[in-house]
Design a protein around this motif. Structure first.
Motif, mmCIF file in Angstrom:
data_model
loop_
_atom_site.group_PDB
_atom_site.id
_atom_site.type_symbol
_atom_site.label_atom_id
_atom_site.label_comp_id
_atom_site.label_asym_id
_atom_site.label_seq_id
_atom_site.Cartn_x
_atom_site.Cartn_y
_atom_site.Cartn_z
ATOM 1 N N THR A 1 -1.620 -5.218 1.288
ATOM 2 C CA THR A 1 -1.477 -4.508 2.556
ATOM 3 C C THR A 1 -1.410 -5.485 3.720
ATOM 4 O O THR A 1 -0.520 -5.406 4.573
ATOM 5 N N HIS B 1 -6.711 0.608 9.305
ATOM 6 C CA HIS B 1 -6.688 1.569 8.212
ATOM 7 C C HIS B 1 -7.846 1.280 7.275
ATOM 8 O O HIS B 1 -8.098 0.125 6.926
ATOM 9 N N ASN C 1 0.859 -1.184 0.000
ATOM 10 C CA ASN C 1 0.000 0.000 0.000
ATOM 11 C C ASN C 1 0.898 1.238 0.000
ATOM 12 O O ASN C 1 1.732 1.391 0.884
ATOM 13 N N ALA D 1 -1.753 4.280 5.542
ATOM 14 C CA ALA D 1 -1.607 2.830 5.651
ATOM 15 C C ALA D 1 -0.200 2.470 6.119
ATOM 16 O O ALA D 1 0.000 1.514 6.875
#
Length: 268
Positions: A164, A233, A125, A130
């Motif tokens: 992520t 996030h 990400n 993030a």
């Protein structure tokens, strides 16, 4: 020096935001664009923007036939590795924003990049917030060993977990202490509901949810006796949060040799 950039996935969600952003930088220029669905069209026109004089290529190989310095990949999980290796073989630096690659894939990309003396920057990400989520979670993991990751994405996302969540879990596995949770091998019932272990050693359990209305969310849940901590996030519907981090990676990758993973390595 002007950095000549090839945008792979130019008509995709992030690519649409990156094309005008690259053009707006004083030290960059769009040297090529790749999008099979818009091949042969002017890249600006294909995005509903004023023509920019860059013809969209159907394949990365076509785009690499013209001079460039950096390839930015926001394509799909099933083609990103081949794209990265092709770009490296052609002597280009690479910025990878596409998810779906694992530790073994990154090791192969790192080896190829070092062999060709080029740099690769990959992040699950490229959003600053993030990246901060990952930073804070790694801080917490040094003190709280029991942690699991929940990964939320749209029902149609093709890979699980997201880049992520995968990057976060691998990083957490490297720094956290021994979990007190019962090993999955000792769980009765349906052990698969405990998620998948991601990362070195016993790994960190990751649970991937795929439901309508989610864009991309990721949370690390920590537990101690009688208390819990959640670090989360949430991404919105726009690709704007990923632009600044990707531009930073484009600028930095030309000074890198081999693979660097995570935007946090750059903002340090």
């Amino acid at each position: 020096m002007t950095i000549k950039v090839v945008m792979a996935g130019a008509t995709g969600w992030v690519g649409r935001a990156m094309v005008p952003a690259i053009a707006a930088q004083g030290d960059m220029m769009l040297a090529g664009a790749v999008a099979r669905n818009a091949a042969g069209q002017d890249c600006g026109g294909a995005l509903g923007l004023p023509p920019n004089g860059v013809t969209v290529s159907a394949t990365l190989a076509e785009a690499l036939a013209l001079p460039s310095d950096v390839v930015v990949d926001y394509t799909k999980p099933d083609v990103v590795k081949a794209n990265a290796l092709a770009a490296i073989s052609a002597g280009r630096h690479v910025v990878i924003g596409t998810s779906g690659l694992g530790a073994a894939d990154y090791a192969e990309i790192d080896s190829a990049a070092r062999g060709s003396s080029v740099g690769v920057i990959a992040a699950g990400n490229f959003s600053i917030t993030a990246t901060l989520m990952k930073r804070f979670a790694l801080m917490a993991a040094k003190y709280v060993p029991d942690v699991e990751v929940i990964d939320y994405a749209s029902a149609k996302k093709p890979d699980a977990p997201s880049g992520t969540a995968r990057e976060l879990a691998e990083a957490l596995a490297d720094v956290r202490g021994r979990s007190t949770a019962r090993p999955v091998a000792e769980v009765s019932g349906v052990p698969g509901t405990r998620g998948a272990a991601v990362g070195a050693g016993s790994g960190v359990q990751v649970h991937a949810l795929r439901l309508p209305s989610y864009i991309l969310s990721c949370e690390a849940l920590f537990g101690l006796p009688d208390e819990r901590l959640t670090i989360r996030h949430d991404a919105g519907s726009s690709a704007a949060p990923y632009v600044a981090g990707t531009l930073l990676a484009i600028r930095r990758v030309t000074s890198v040799k081999g693979l660097v993973r995570g935007l946090d390595a750059l903002i340090d």
